[in-house]
Design a protein around this motif. Structure first.
Motif, PDB file in Angstrom:
ATOM      1  N   ALA A   1      36.946  35.110  36.131  1.00  0.00           N
ATOM      2  CA  ALA A   1      38.291  35.355  35.621  1.00  0.00           C
ATOM      3  C   ALA A   1      39.208  35.729  36.779  1.00  0.00           C
ATOM      4  N   GLU A   2      40.412  35.139  36.813  1.00  0.00           N
ATOM      5  CA  GLU A   2      41.375  35.490  37.856  1.00  0.00           C
ATOM      6  C   GLU A   2      42.186  36.694  37.442  1.00  0.00           C
ATOM      7  N   ILE A   3      42.432  36.792  36.150  1.00  0.00           N
ATOM      8  CA  ILE A   3      43.154  37.949  35.637  1.00  0.00           C
ATOM      9  C   ILE A   3      42.473  38.424  34.363  1.00  0.00           C
ATOM     10  N   VAL A   4      42.293  39.747  34.287  1.00  0.00           N
ATOM     11  CA  VAL A   4      41.633  40.345  33.132  1.00  0.00           C
ATOM     12  C   VAL A   4      42.629  41.258  32.433  1.00  0.00           C
ATOM     13  N   ILE A   5      42.819  41.026  31.133  1.00  0.00           N
ATOM     14  CA  ILE A   5      43.685  41.894  30.344  1.00  0.00           C
ATOM     15  C   ILE A   5      42.792  42.819  29.528  1.00  0.00           C
ATOM     16  N   ALA A   6      42.919  44.140  29.754  1.00  0.00           N
ATOM     17  CA  ALA A   6      42.108  45.104  29.012  1.00  0.00           C
ATOM     18  C   ALA A   6      43.018  45.841  28.040  1.00  0.00           C
ATOM     19  N   VAL A   7      42.674  45.792  26.780  1.00  0.00           N
ATOM     20  CA  VAL A   7      43.563  46.275  25.732  1.00  0.00           C
ATOM     21  C   VAL A   7      43.116  47.647  25.252  1.00  0.00           C
ATOM     22  N   GLY A   8      43.848  48.675  25.622  1.00  0.00           N
ATOM     23  CA  GLY A   8      43.552  50.011  25.122  1.00  0.00           C
ATOM     24  C   GLY A   8      43.176  50.980  26.229  1.00  0.00           C
ATOM     25  N   PHE A   9      43.590  52.258  26.044  1.00  0.00           N
ATOM     26  CA  PHE A   9      43.370  53.244  27.109  1.00  0.00           C
ATOM     27  C   PHE A   9      41.896  53.563  27.296  1.00  0.00           C
ATOM     28  N   LEU A  10      41.044  53.176  26.317  1.00  0.00           N
ATOM     29  CA  LEU A  10      39.621  53.450  26.486  1.00  0.00           C
ATOM     30  C   LEU A  10      39.022  52.636  27.634  1.00  0.00           C
ATOM     31  N   PHE A  11      39.766  51.625  28.087  1.00  0.00           N
ATOM     32  CA  PHE A  11      39.266  50.820  29.205  1.00  0.00           C
ATOM     33  C   PHE A  11      39.619  51.434  30.563  1.00  0.00           C
ATOM     34  N   GLU A  12      40.320  52.595  30.554  1.00  0.00           N
ATOM     35  CA  GLU A  12      40.765  53.169  31.826  1.00  0.00           C
ATOM     36  C   GLU A  12      39.598  53.374  32.796  1.00  0.00           C
ATOM     37  N   GLU A  13      38.559  54.050  32.292  1.00  0.00           N
ATOM     38  CA  GLU A  13      37.391  54.345  33.126  1.00  0.00           C
ATOM     39  C   GLU A  13      36.750  53.046  33.637  1.00  0.00           C
ATOM     40  N   ALA A  14      36.595  52.074  32.731  1.00  0.00           N
ATOM     41  CA  ALA A  14      35.919  50.818  33.065  1.00  0.00           C
ATOM     42  C   ALA A  14      36.691  50.057  34.143  1.00  0.00           C
ATOM     43  N   ILE A  15      38.012  49.919  33.958  1.00  0.00           N
ATOM     44  CA  ILE A  15      38.810  49.178  34.933  1.00  0.00           C
ATOM     45  C   ILE A  15      38.856  49.949  36.249  1.00  0.00           C
ATOM     46  N   GLY A  16      38.890  51.286  36.145  1.00  0.00           N
ATOM     47  CA  GLY A  16      38.869  52.108  37.356  1.00  0.00           C
ATOM     48  C   GLY A  16      37.602  51.865  38.161  1.00  0.00           C
ATOM     49  N   ALA A  17      36.488  51.654  37.472  1.00  0.00           N
ATOM     50  CA  ALA A  17      35.215  51.463  38.167  1.00  0.00           C
ATOM     51  C   ALA A  17      35.065  50.044  38.703  1.00  0.00           C
ATOM     52  N   VAL A  18      35.603  49.066  37.985  1.00  0.00           N
ATOM     53  CA  VAL A  18      35.334  47.670  38.332  1.00  0.00           C
ATOM     54  C   VAL A  18      36.378  47.099  39.300  1.00  0.00           C
ATOM     55  N   SER A  19      37.642  47.488  39.125  1.00  0.00           N
ATOM     56  CA  SER A  19      38.710  46.833  39.893  1.00  0.00           C
ATOM     57  C   SER A  19      38.558  46.931  41.418  1.00  0.00           C
ATOM     58  N   PRO A  20      38.044  48.050  41.976  1.00  0.00           N
ATOM     59  CA  PRO A  20      37.906  48.076  43.440  1.00  0.00           C
ATOM     60  C   PRO A  20      36.895  47.049  43.959  1.00  0.00           C
ATOM     61  N   ASP A  21      35.922  46.662  43.110  1.00  0.00           N
ATOM     62  CA  ASP A  21      34.895  45.717  43.549  1.00  0.00           C
ATOM     63  C   ASP A  21      35.372  44.270  43.536  1.00  0.00           C
ATOM     64  N   PHE A  22      36.493  44.012  42.866  1.00  0.00           N
ATOM     65  CA  PHE A  22      36.984  42.634  42.777  1.00  0.00           C
ATOM     66  C   PHE A  22      38.457  42.585  43.194  1.00  0.00           C
TER      67      PHE A  22
END
Lengths: 372, 377
Positions: B127-148
């Motif tokens: 995926a070139e762009i990921v849309i995460a819907v909802g504040f519950l994804f904050e932790e997940a995106i925080g953990a994954v985004s630096p790796d990609f």
């Protein structure tokens, strides 16, 4: 004789799993999905190294939850309140862990101890109700789950929450470095395994193994465990031989709650480093299924926990392949039912074999008498 | 006797649990959440001309070349909640009708424990762009985004401090103020209600705005409030049965207009409004949330939806994808408030045509800063 019984039970378990897979394949065929493609995708994704690590991490809470349930089962108590016990325990332990500073190992030990004590205390409420008022623990522990959710939400929102301007996250403050459990990745790397980015084998798995050993020793190698099992098998006989009923109720539910307190401490100490709203839920209920499938045996439950964790992880790939991921729920559900039925069949066939064996013995004896 | 009861009880309960676990999925409309559509569209030729100038950032994603791979992480409830998730999905659908996209949708499992793994999986799968819907994804995106670092992330309702993460933030309190004012202007009993899905600061922000809007019209109007579930139990966003029960209680208590901020549970409120109106013969109303729920509701329920608080997640999601495609994607917070029509109210059905002038006046005052709407209780 004994090895024969083990063999029958093993065949029963494997047969049940094969039956569940077969039935799921039929369901998949009915919705026009190739079972080979679906199971192939699950196997190839589930067998990847990052999946393997994830499966172990997922299995740890399931296993601990199953241990908690199994302790209750041993004395015929049905602790359905593991859910509430681990939530309250993780909340208080997470808060305490962030509020104190201690040397590394001691800090972790204190957090884990707090979680176990809080879990035990919360479960003891049901024990008090049962021992003094005869309230059935199924009712009281279910109710206590709701109370735990409400009480936890209230405590967290009003007292234990980390205040950050503008943040919508409701969570406790982060546990400092000294209170965290290290990843086991360096150990794996030392033996030549390269860890994919983002994968992290949490060291809490060691505590889960220790808990499994502790459970075995407690139940099968101590006087207390003997009393628990005796009470579970026949309460009146156990009481008549001097086992104190109230003491047994407090011990069983207290120990069950102490194990329950550990359930989500793996993610808290090794991943989020705090109590947050998005910690996994429903583990208490899945734990009942794991205990059932694992027949309350320490090793059996470990395999059952890994099996459920595998299903859960490997189902993730299905959506990406255009296959309904709900197939995981079907497989899991059918496994539980099939295992229950298979164990009952195995029990009957073992019992029948025993009857045959003993009557053959009798006949041999009477034959001997006749010939004499 | 006693022993056999002990032994069968767990079995029966376990079977019951399995049955409920299986039944729980019945709320979702479709068994498959995955939806991969590739849409070629020639109409965007002139947009491309503008976009080509700064396409250097994402040279692979030219509209006439390979499709742009978009990952959509929905929250629990998924497509078909006729509310929050559907609003986000509508933004993606709009984008895919204009650009050449390949969309992959995922939603977390029931326990909600695999958000980070899903985010990582989408990023790994190209995926070139990921849309995460909802504040519950904050932790997940925080953990994954630096790796990609090459993947862009659009995070709805939360912010992560990363160059490749855009935090799409909404002024829900301002939109809620307007529907609160509408409720106050329309109530005949002098009592209105608020139903929240899960009692957390985000939903309390809706309630705070609603309360302020009601009070701005008439401080004597009584407001009943109730939340369906407490965190970490997020079932309140997807529990129409309990939404209906609470709504029936509030209507029975004399409220005649109820606003919900409860995602998929809102359909229970609409159902209750219809039942009460038909049974008692006097009209009661419901106010929708996030999307214009008059448009998505069943025809039989439409006459009871007074208005909806619009939270333009669809616009935000669309803009984020468009920005990624034309190379202007920027990380950091992006505020969608009343001044930029990021929130608002709907007029479908024509039930509030008589008070639109007053609502527009409030809107003006909020946008200009003359009214400061509280964003917390």
């Amino acid at each position: 004789m004994r090895s024969r019984a083990v063999l029958i039970r093993l065949i029963a378990s494997l047969g049940a799993i094969a039956f569940a897979v077969g039935l799921s394949a039929i369901v998949l065929l009915l919705v026009d999905v190739s079972p080979l493609e679906a199971f192939g995708a699950m196997l190839s994704y589930g067998a990847r190294l990052d999946s393997a690590i994830s499966i172990v991490n997922r299995a740890v809470p399931l296993y601990l939850s199953a241990l908690a349930v199994a302790i209750g089962f041993q004395m015929g108590l049905f602790n359905i309140g593991v859910e509430g016990q681990y939530r309250i325990a993780a909340l208080i332990a997470g808060y305490v862990g962030a509020a104190i500073t201690l040397p590394a190992v001691l800090h972790v030990a204190v957090i884990v101890l707090v979680a176990m004590v809080v879990g035990a205390l919360w479960a003891s409420i049901a024990a008090v109700l049962k021992a003094t008022r005869g309230i059935h623990e199924v009712i009281s522990t279910i109710m206590l789950n709701f109370i735990a959710t409400g009480l936890g939400a209230w405590l967290l929102a009003n007292y234990l929450r980390e205040e950050v301007e503008g943040s919508l996250q409701v969570r406790t403050a982060q546990i400092p470095e000294s209170g965290r459990m290290p990843s086991l990745n360096p150990v794996l790397e030392a033996v030549g395994i390269t860890i994919p980015a983002g994968s992290d084998l949490q060291s809490f798995v060691l505590i889960a193994i220790a808990a499994g050993v502790g459970y075995y020793v407690l139940i099968w190698r101590t006087r207390l465990g003997y009393d628990l099992r005796a009470f579970g098998a026949n309460p009146s006989a156990a009481e008549a031989s001097g086992v104190d009923r109230k003491r047994m109720i407090f011990t069983a539910l207290g120990l069950s709650g102490a194990f329950a307190g550990l359930v989500v401490m793996g993610p808290v100490l090794g991943f989020t480093y705090r109590y947050t709203d998005d910690l996994p839920t429903e583990l208490g209920f899945t734990g009942i299924a794991v205990a059932l499938v694992g027949r309350n045996k320490p090793v059996g439950m470990a395999f059952a926990a890994l099996l459920f964790a595998f299903l859960n992880r490997s189902a993730q790939i299905l959506d990406l392949r255009g296959i309904p991921k709900e197939i995981e729920v079907i497989i899991g559900g059918v496994i539980i039912l099939a295992v229950v039925i298979a164990y009952e069949l195995a029990r009957r066939s073992i019992a029948a074999a025993q009857v045959r064996a003993s009557s053959a013995e009798e006949r041999a004896q009477s034959d001997a008498e006749v010939s004499a | 006797m006693r022993i056999s009861r002990w032994k069968t009880l767990p079995l029966l309960l376990a079977i019951g649990l399995i049955a409920t676990a299986c039944g729980g999925n019945g709320d979702t409309d479709e068994p498959a959440d995955t939806d991969t559509d590739t849409t070629e569209d020639a109409d965007d030729a002139d947009e491309d001309a503008d976009a080509d100038a700064d396409e250097d950032a994402d040279d692979e994603s030219a509209a006439d070349g390979d499709p742009v791979s978009v990952g959509l992480l929905l929250d629990l409830g998924g497509r078909g909640d006729e509310s929050f998730n559907d609003a986000a999905a509508a933004g993606v659908d709009q984008a895919s009708s204009e650009f050449n996209l390949e969309v992959t949708e995922l939603e977390p499992n029931e326990a909600g424990e695999n958000r980070d793994e899903l985010a990582r999986l989408l990023s790994q799968e190209g995926a070139e762009i990921v849309i995460a819907v909802g504040f519950l994804f904050e932790e997940a995106i925080g953990a994954v985004s630096p790796d990609f670092p090459d993947v862009n992330y659009g995070l709805v309702d939360a912010l992560v401090e990363q160059d490749n993460v855009a935090g799409l933030l909404f002024a829900e309190h301002e939109g809620s103020f307007l529907v609160g004012a509408a409720a106050a202007l329309k109530t005949e009993t002098g009592r209105v209600g608020f139903i929240g899905g899960v009692e957390n600061p985000l939903i309390e922000r809706f309630e705070a705005g609603f309360n302020a809007g009601v009070a701005a019209v008439d401080p004597d109007i009584e407001i009943d409030r109730n939340y369906i579930s407490q965190p970490p139990d997020f079932s309140g966003f997807n529990d129409p049965a309990r939404g209906r029960e609470i709504a029936l209680g509030m209507y029975g208590n004399g409220a005649d207009i109820i606003y919900h901020a409860a995602g998929g549970s809102g359909s229970g409120l609409f159902e209750a409004a219809r039942e009460v109106s038909e049974d008692t013969g006097s009209q009661v109303w419901a106010i929708g949330v996030d999307s214009d729920q008059y448009l998505t509701a069943d025809e039989a329920l439409q006459p009871y939806i007074l208005t909806s608080m619009l939270k333009r997640v669809d616009v935000a999601v669309y803009q984020t994808i468009a920005a990624h495609i034309d190379g202007s994607f920027a990380g950091g917070p992006q505020e969608f408030d009343l001044a930029v029509d990021g929130v608002g109210y709907s007029t479908s059905g024509g039930f509030i045509d008589d008070i639109v002038d007053q609502l527009e006046e409030f809107k003006e005052q909020i946008a200009s800063g003359a009214i400061d709407v509280p964003n917390a209780l």
